[in-house]
Design a protein around this motif. Structure first.
Motif, PDB file in Angstrom:
ATOM      1  N   SER A 203       0.803  -1.419   0.067  1.00 22.88           N
ATOM      2  CA  SER A 203      -0.010  -0.105   0.268  1.00 22.88           C
ATOM      3  C   SER A 203       0.733   0.942   0.335  1.00 22.88           C
ATOM      4  O   SER A 203       0.260   1.932  -0.652  1.00 22.88           O
ATOM      5  N   PRO A 204       2.176   1.003   1.106  1.00 21.17           N
ATOM      6  CA  PRO A 204       2.802   2.698   0.588  1.00 21.17           C
ATOM      7  C   PRO A 204       3.449   3.022  -0.645  1.00 21.17           C
ATOM      8  O   PRO A 204       3.326   4.302  -1.199  1.00 21.17           O
ATOM      9  N   LEU A 205       3.890   1.823  -0.804  1.00 20.41           N
ATOM     10  CA  LEU A 205       4.117   2.093  -2.198  1.00 20.41           C
ATOM     11  C   LEU A 205       3.372   2.224  -3.384  1.00 20.41           C
ATOM     12  O   LEU A 205       4.255   3.075  -4.299  1.00 20.41           O
ATOM     13  N   ARG A 206       2.024   1.954  -3.198  1.00 22.07           N
ATOM     14  CA  ARG A 206       1.320   2.412  -4.636  1.00 22.07           C
ATOM     15  C   ARG A 206       0.979   3.774  -3.967  1.00 22.07           C
ATOM     16  O   ARG A 206       0.699   4.258  -5.704  1.00 22.07           O
ATOM     17  N   GLU A 207       0.496   3.711  -3.077  1.00 21.13           N
ATOM     18  CA  GLU A 207       0.292   5.262  -2.889  1.00 21.13           C
ATOM     19  C   GLU A 207       0.937   6.674  -3.958  1.00 21.13           C
ATOM     20  O   GLU A 207       0.643   7.405  -4.478  1.00 21.13           O
ATOM     21  N   VAL A 208       2.517   6.159  -3.389  1.00 23.53           N
ATOM     22  CA  VAL A 208       3.770   6.828  -3.500  1.00 23.53           C
ATOM     23  C   VAL A 208       3.772   7.126  -5.152  1.00 23.53           C
ATOM     24  O   VAL A 208       3.493   7.731  -5.789  1.00 23.53           O
ATOM     25  N   ALA A 209       3.199   5.290  -6.085  1.00 34.07           N
ATOM     26  CA  ALA A 209       3.497   5.629  -7.422  1.00 34.07           C
ATOM     27  C   ALA A 209       2.332   6.189  -8.243  1.00 34.07           C
ATOM     28  O   ALA A 209       2.459   6.783  -8.936  1.00 34.07           O
ATOM     29  N   GLN A 210       1.145   6.074  -7.380  1.00 36.02           N
ATOM     30  CA  GLN A 210       0.151   6.775  -7.570  1.00 36.02           C
ATOM     31  C   GLN A 210       0.303   8.473  -7.749  1.00 36.02           C
ATOM     32  O   GLN A 210      -0.751   9.597  -8.335  1.00 36.02           O
ATOM     33  N   ALA A 211       0.576   9.170  -6.424  1.00 37.57           N
ATOM     34  CA  ALA A 211       1.274  10.411  -6.332  1.00 37.57           C
ATOM     35  C   ALA A 211       2.019  10.645  -7.660  1.00 37.57           C
ATOM     36  O   ALA A 211       1.732  12.052  -8.151  1.00 37.57           O
ATOM     37  N   GLU A 212       2.950   9.896  -8.031  1.00 39.72           N
ATOM     38  CA  GLU A 212       4.143  10.459  -8.598  1.00 39.72           C
ATOM     39  C   GLU A 212       3.573  10.660 -10.237  1.00 39.72           C
ATOM     40  O   GLU A 212       3.319  11.670 -10.512  1.00 39.72           O
ATOM     41  N   ALA A 213       2.337   9.207 -10.752  1.00 39.46           N
ATOM     42  CA  ALA A 213       1.692   9.516 -11.111  1.00 39.46           C
ATOM     43  C   ALA A 213       0.735  10.400 -11.812  1.00 39.46           C
ATOM     44  O   ALA A 213       0.406  11.450 -12.512  1.00 39.46           O
ATOM     45  N   SER A 214      -0.121  10.917 -10.791  1.00 33.93           N
ATOM     46  CA  SER A 214      -1.082  12.053 -10.994  1.00 33.93           C
ATOM     47  C   SER A 214       0.052  13.379 -11.226  1.00 33.93           C
ATOM     48  O   SER A 214      -0.689  14.232 -11.852  1.00 33.93           O
ATOM     49  N   LEU A 215       0.859  13.469 -10.327  1.00 29.80           N
ATOM     50  CA  LEU A 215       2.146  14.101 -10.488  1.00 29.80           C
ATOM     51  C   LEU A 215       2.413  14.435 -12.718  1.00 29.80           C
ATOM     52  O   LEU A 215       1.902  15.798 -13.112  1.00 29.80           O
ATOM     53  N   ARG A 216       2.885  14.021 -12.736  1.00 29.27           N
ATOM     54  CA  ARG A 216       3.034  13.805 -14.656  1.00 29.27           C
ATOM     55  C   ARG A 216       2.090  13.905 -15.078  1.00 29.27           C
ATOM     56  O   ARG A 216       1.849  14.798 -15.453  1.00 29.27           O
TER      57      ARG A 216
END
Length: 314
Positions: A203-216
């Motif tokens: 879950s923590p890695l997924r949330e960070v990955a999704q946040a980075e994708a949202s930033l892109r």
């Protein structure tokens, strides 16, 4: 006229970027597909993060000095000789500097709750670019802190240079070399934001990955700073992250160069840094280069903060 010149430099850098392979840093989509979700996530996330500095890298905390104050008056760090890196040549004494700090961990919470922070050096595939931005920013006080933070978010989120606004391309062209600009390109990381790879992430890695994708995606759509901040800096209540340690606020770290340092962040944008250089210690005459200092929280759900040699503007 100057903005047109900077835009021209940015356009030249953009042409360099456009000639490079989009997935040079992280491997191809075909590789991810062949590896499958379970194997792909570790391959992409391990060792290839732009900034990978974590709590496990913060090994210099000194609990023997909890609650301790150096036995002399505190002086302003800005009274010391500056270095070309935007740092300071240390002399014996107790110093304070209220600096501009920057978030390097999108999709996590800002400082709060009396959490302690420890020294760790920058690590990761983009550590050179991140340190260069922070160092060169000292020579460009005309660049707003928001502009520098936006560029750092673009780097840690692996956004394409082409997706930055004209203003931020110009800022990047001032603070980074053409070679470094050429590395700002998107890779296969979008696969981590959804689908079978994301579904198999903790879950923590997924949330960070999704946040980075949202930033892109936000960079590509021309989002405002406020919109970028809402994606990168989470609000609301936060529980302790996995692997967290109980680090009391104000804990000193014994820097390997022979001095002690502690970080007291007010928010992700500004941190009070205290430095203690004992007389006759190895720290005397050494450089304090803020760009080599990441303040790492004991709570892994909170942001790691790189320091800078720029004073915080109230």
């Amino acid at each position: 006229m100057r903005m047109k010149q900077l835009a021209g430099v940015a356009l030249a850098a953009l042409m360099v970027v456009g000639t490079g392979p989009a997935t040079a840093q992280f491997g191809s989509l075909r590789d991810l597909g062949r590896l499958g979700a379970r194997a792909a996530a570790p391959r992409v996330l391990t060792g290839s993060q732009p900034i990978s500095t974590s709590l496990s890298d913060a090994v210099w905390g000194d609990p023997t000095k909890d609650g301790w104050t150096p036995p002399m008056p505190r002086r302003a760090l800005t009274g010391l000789q500056r270095t070309p890196n935007g740092g300071f040549v240390l002399q014996p004494g107790y110093y304070e500097f209220h600096d501009q700090s920057y978030c390097l961990h999108a999709g996590t919470h800002g400082p709060g709750g009396g959490e302690g922070y420890l020294y760790a050096p920058p690590r990761g595939s983009a550590q050179d670019a991140v340190m260069t931005v922070v160092r060169n920013s000292v020579r460009h006080p005309e660049i707003d802190q928001h502009g520098i933070q936006t560029l750092l978010w673009a780097i840690v989120a692996r956004a394409r240079f082409e997706d930055l606004s004209t203003e931020h391309k110009a800022i990047a062209a001032q603070l980074l070399s053409p070679r470094q600009l050429a590395t700002l390109n998107r890779s296969a990381l979008d696969m981590l934001s959804s689908g079978p790879v994301a579904n198999n992430l903790p879950s923590p890695l997924r949330e960070v990955a999704q946040a980075e994708a949202s930033l892109r995606s936000a960079f590509a759509s021309g989002a405002s700073y406020g919109e970028l901040e809402r994606l990168a800096v989470l609000g609301g209540r936060v529980g302790r992250g996995p692997g967290s340690l109980d680090i009391p606020g104000g804990r000193w770290s014994q820097h390997p160069d022979g001095y002690w340092i502690r970080y007291l962040p007010s928010s992700y944008t500004n941190t009070v840094v205290d430095i203690w250089v004992p007389p006759g210690s190895a720290g005397v005459g050494r450089e304090y280069d803020p760009a080599t200092h990441i303040a790492v929280p004991g709570d892994t759900n909170r942001q790691r903060l790189i320091q800078s040699g720029r004073p915080y503007q109230y």
